[in-house]
Enzyme design. Structure first.
Site, mmCIF file in Angstrom:
data_model
loop_
_atom_site.group_PDB
_atom_site.id
_atom_site.type_symbol
_atom_site.label_atom_id
_atom_site.label_comp_id
_atom_site.label_asym_id
_atom_site.label_seq_id
_atom_site.Cartn_x
_atom_site.Cartn_y
_atom_site.Cartn_z
ATOM 1 N N GLU A 461 5.056 91.909 -19.997
ATOM 2 C CA GLU A 461 5.873 91.257 -21.033
ATOM 3 C C GLU A 461 7.109 92.110 -21.262
ATOM 4 O O GLU A 461 7.019 93.331 -21.412
ATOM 5 C CB GLU A 461 5.109 91.095 -22.349
ATOM 6 C CG GLU A 461 5.976 90.434 -23.427
ATOM 7 C CD GLU A 461 5.284 90.272 -24.773
ATOM 8 O OE1 GLU A 461 5.914 89.703 -25.679
ATOM 9 O OE2 GLU A 461 4.127 90.708 -24.918
ATOM 10 N N ASN A 516 10.295 86.480 -24.182
ATOM 11 C CA ASN A 516 10.280 85.725 -25.443
ATOM 12 C C ASN A 516 11.548 84.887 -25.576
ATOM 13 O O ASN A 516 12.648 85.350 -25.264
ATOM 14 C CB ASN A 516 10.182 86.686 -26.636
ATOM 15 C CG ASN A 516 8.801 87.292 -26.768
ATOM 16 O OD1 ASN A 516 7.886 86.665 -27.267
ATOM 17 N ND2 ASN A 516 8.651 88.531 -26.288
ATOM 18 N N GLU A 548 7.791 82.712 -23.423
ATOM 19 C CA GLU A 548 6.907 82.705 -24.574
ATOM 20 C C GLU A 548 7.638 82.108 -25.773
ATOM 21 O O GLU A 548 8.725 82.561 -26.144
ATOM 22 C CB GLU A 548 6.448 84.129 -24.900
ATOM 23 C CG GLU A 548 5.631 84.757 -23.776
ATOM 24 C CD GLU A 548 5.090 86.127 -24.155
ATOM 25 O OE1 GLU A 548 5.430 86.608 -25.264
ATOM 26 O OE2 GLU A 548 4.339 86.723 -23.371
ATOM 27 N N ASP A 578 3.066 81.936 -28.033
ATOM 28 C CA ASP A 578 2.955 83.295 -28.557
ATOM 29 C C ASP A 578 2.456 83.265 -30.003
ATOM 30 O O ASP A 578 2.674 82.293 -30.733
ATOM 31 C CB ASP A 578 4.331 83.966 -28.491
ATOM 32 C CG ASP A 578 4.234 85.471 -28.580
ATOM 33 O OD1 ASP A 578 3.123 86.012 -28.461
ATOM 34 O OD2 ASP A 578 5.287 86.117 -28.776
ATOM 35 N N GLU A 635 -3.461 89.914 -27.488
ATOM 36 C CA GLU A 635 -2.456 90.959 -27.700
ATOM 37 C C GLU A 635 -3.045 92.074 -28.567
ATOM 38 O O GLU A 635 -3.985 91.860 -29.328
ATOM 39 C CB GLU A 635 -1.225 90.382 -28.409
ATOM 40 C CG GLU A 635 -0.467 89.335 -27.610
ATOM 41 C CD GLU A 635 0.754 88.849 -28.376
ATOM 42 O OE1 GLU A 635 1.864 89.036 -27.868
ATOM 43 O OE2 GLU A 635 0.594 88.280 -29.473
#
Length: 681
Positions: A461, A516, A548, A578, A635
């Site tokens: 990520e 993201n 995400e 997310d 996460e």
């Protein structure tokens, strides 16, 4: 000139001349007022007003002439022929119809003067036809010089009157137009009468059937009374309609239709008024409160915009019902309101006012079958402590409101200088953010994503870091919200996406790269084009890119987001939800949107092995993912026990400090180099 003076002073009855002048003045004022409205009237109303104003002006000309004729004393028996007398009235009305039609429908300019000149010529035509109806024992001889002068004076003054009506400089220009109209009628009449010389002759006799002075006087009084009555009624009705329309327009311009509170325009006017008071009177004290509803967006998203409107309407009614003298509340926009209170002497008075308003907003509001509680954040600034410039007070109360919003336990916050400093720092940060990418201050770091079963890396990520030249490392939770509020997140997000794709192409293994995407990026019309261009330029296979998105991004505009996500899927890009579990409609969202992965928020993973509620949430999410055939990534995994719990519950993948801290680009390359050496050995 002497003949004209003699005509006025010796040949006329003063009282009747005064009556003629009065009728002329009143009729001219009415005619001008109605004629001015011709320029703004439309459709059938305009045609009716042309006929009405022409009738009133024509009758005014005719009446003025014949009352003045009654005032004229030729010193012998006389009378009026009825047909010519009636024709003169018809000429006056028809001539004014032509004049007003040109004035109304022809372009302004020379045609305005033409219309006025036709008015003057109509006065002359009516006068001389009316004089042809004047019968006495002799004949009338005309002095052509005075005849021509009378016609010219009528035309010139008439043109001036219509010019004043068409091109007003001030609101009182209609008085100038009425004065010139009176001059046109009177100058024409008395100059024309000066041109008269009567030659007596026994050959001429006055017929017995002519209209006498008394009969004509009664006729004139009757006609003019009706005309003036109609004229005054018309002007009164028009004025009433205009005032009513102006009142409605003013109300619409100054009142918010949804809440019935004053709107922003009204607020600005009120602030201008109060600013003048603060400047003129040093004893004047004022408090400014900025109010922002807390859960309004959430209500809109859950129940729809009609429910949001109902909430605003209810809030407006509550405010209207509670306001006292010297208190004012306006809707400044959206779910924000501004309250002003005059005459305050102590801070406690302002706090009491704020608490009273806040108490109104925490009362439940009934929407259909649901009862919702909105709540509010209120910021306060006063002229007692924070300055006497009203717009500065509004800005300071706004800062205090944002502080109250950031600290939910403080519903009401009073401004202090520290807030101003923070505001200036925020502005500086926005300016620095705008140039950070160009100056090379941004850096991407990569957090490993690992398979739960084998613990092997499967992707990274991408996380953004900002190395400020003066302030050092600024945490993302500090600058990302500011970037989102200022709109800079669009350009920053594009830089992150481009940089991540190009760097991912340098990796020796085809790991996925997760980036993201902010809500502001999804609504950009060019977002899809940017993604396509970056994939093409970097040559990164689309299946390696994972975007995400949070639930907040989706709820803002579901139809648009769904179209964008399907287009991304068509490109081959994968999409992950997310922060799953932090929203309020996650199940419906998973059913509607084509997600390739669910990411459980770190707040549920932390100590999941110790907290039964968190464990239940994680289990239900994993069951949901399995049922929908969507892989789940957890996460924030930091300890072995958390990993063991996820492995036992058959979670697909995980990321967190357990697998290592986020790595720089060089660290990632070192990781690949070490893996290559291990395999070589």
């Amino acid at each position: 000139m002497n003949r004209l003076i003699d005509c006025l002073t010796q040949d006329h009855d003063y009282k009747l001349v005064a009556l003629a002048a009065t009728i002329c003045l009143i009729g001219s004022c009415l005619s001008v007022l109605l004629s001015r409205r011709l320029l703004s009237a439309r459709g059938t109303r305009r045609l009716i007003q042309i006929a009405l104003s022409s009738m009133i002006a024509g009758a005014t000309i005719w009446t003025t002439h014949f009352v003045a004729m009654l005032a004229y004393d030729p010193g012998m028996r006389h009378g009026y022929e009825p047909i010519a007398t009636g024709v003169s009235l018809l000429i006056a009305v028809l001539g004014l119809l032509v004049s007003n039609a040109i004035f109304t429908f022809a372009p302004k300019g020379i045609y305005t003067l033409v219309a006025g000149a036709i008015f003057g010529l109509t006065v002359a035509a009516m006068h001389y036809v009316g004089m042809s109806a004047y019968l006495l024992p002799g004949q009338i001889v005309w002095d052509q010089t005075y005849v021509i002068a009378s016609v010219l004076l009528g035309a010139i003054f008439g043109a001036g009157a219509y010019h004043r009506m068409a091109f007003p400089i001030t609101r009182y220009c209609w008085l100038g137009g009425a004065t010139l109209m009176v001059l046109s009628i009177c100058a024409m009449h008395f100059t024309g009468m000066t041109a008269v010389t009567i030659e007596l002759s026994p050959l001429y006799r006055v017929p017995a059937q002519v209209v006498s002075d008394e009969t004509l006087g009664l006729l004139i009084i009757g006609i003019m009374a009706v005309v003036l009555l109609v004229g005054f009624a018309a002007v009164s009705i028009e004025t009433g309609i205009e005032q009513e329309a102006r009142g409605k327009l003013e109300q619409a311009a100054l009142q918010d239709p949804l809440t019935a509170l004053p709107n922003r325009m009204h607020l600005n006017e009120k602030m201008t008024e109060l600013s003048a008071r603060l400047t003129a009177d040093e004893t004047e004290r004022l408090a400014v409160l900025t109010i922002d509803l807390n859960r309004f967006k959430e209500i809109n998203d859950i129940y729809g915009h009609s429910a949001g409107d109902a909430v605003l309407s209810a809030v407006g009614k509550r405010f209207c019902a509670t306001l006292e003298e010297d208190e004012f509340v306006a809707r400044s926009g959206g779910d924000e309101f501004v309250a002003l209170k005059r005459g305050v002497r102590r801070q406690e008075q302002v706090m009491a006012f704020a608490k009273r308003l806040h108490a109104l907003l925490i009362e439940p509001i009934q929407i259909d079958q649901a009862s919702v509680v909105v709540g509010a954040s209120i910021g306060i600034a006063t002229s007692m402590h924070d300055g006497r410039v009203l717009h500065d007070l509004l800005h300071k109360s706004d800062l205090a409101m944002y502080r109250a919003k950031m600290e939910p336990e403080r519903h009401i916050c009073i401004y202090n200088a520290e807030m101003d400093q923070q505001s200036r720092e925020r502005i500086v940060m926005i300016n620095d953010l705008r140039e950070a990418a160009a100056r090379g201050e941004f850096e991407l770091v990569y957090q490993l994503q690992n398979d739960i079963g084998s613990l092997d890396p499967i992707g990274f990520e991408v996380l953004l870091r900002w190395h400020h030249p003066d302030r050092g490392m600024i945490p993302p939770d500090v600058f990302i919200p500011i970037a989102e509020e200022s709109g800079l997140i669009r350009d920053i997000g594009l830089w992150v996406l481009r940089t991540a794709c190009f760097e991912a192409m340098t990796w020796p293994k085809p790991f996925s790269v997760a980036v993201n995407v902010a809500p502001q990026q999804l609504v950009q019309p060019s977002f899809l084009e940017h993604v396509s261009d970056i994939l093409m330029e970097s040559r990164l296979p689309p299946e390696r890119l994972e975007l995400e998105v949070t639930e907040a991004s989706i709820i803002d505009d579901q139809a648009h987001t769904l179209r964008v996500m399907h287009r991304l899927k068509d490109m081959g890009v994968r999409i992950a939800m997310d922060d799953f579990g932090t929203g309020y409609s996650s199940l419906a969202t998973l059913q509607t949107f084509p997600f390739d992965k669910i990411k459980i928020d770190r707040s549920f993973v932390q100590n999941v092995h110790l907290d039964q509620q968190r464990a239940a949430i994680v289990r239900s999410t994993l069951l949901l993912g399995a049922a929908l055939n969507i892989p789940v990534l957890a996460e924030g995994v930091e300890v072995e026990d958390e990993l063991a719990f996820l492995r036992a519950e058959k979670c697909n993948s995980a990321q967190g400090f357990y697998f290592g801290r986020p790595m720089s680009r060089d660290d990632v390359q070192s990781l690949f180099d070490a893996d290559r050496r291990d395999k070589a050995s």
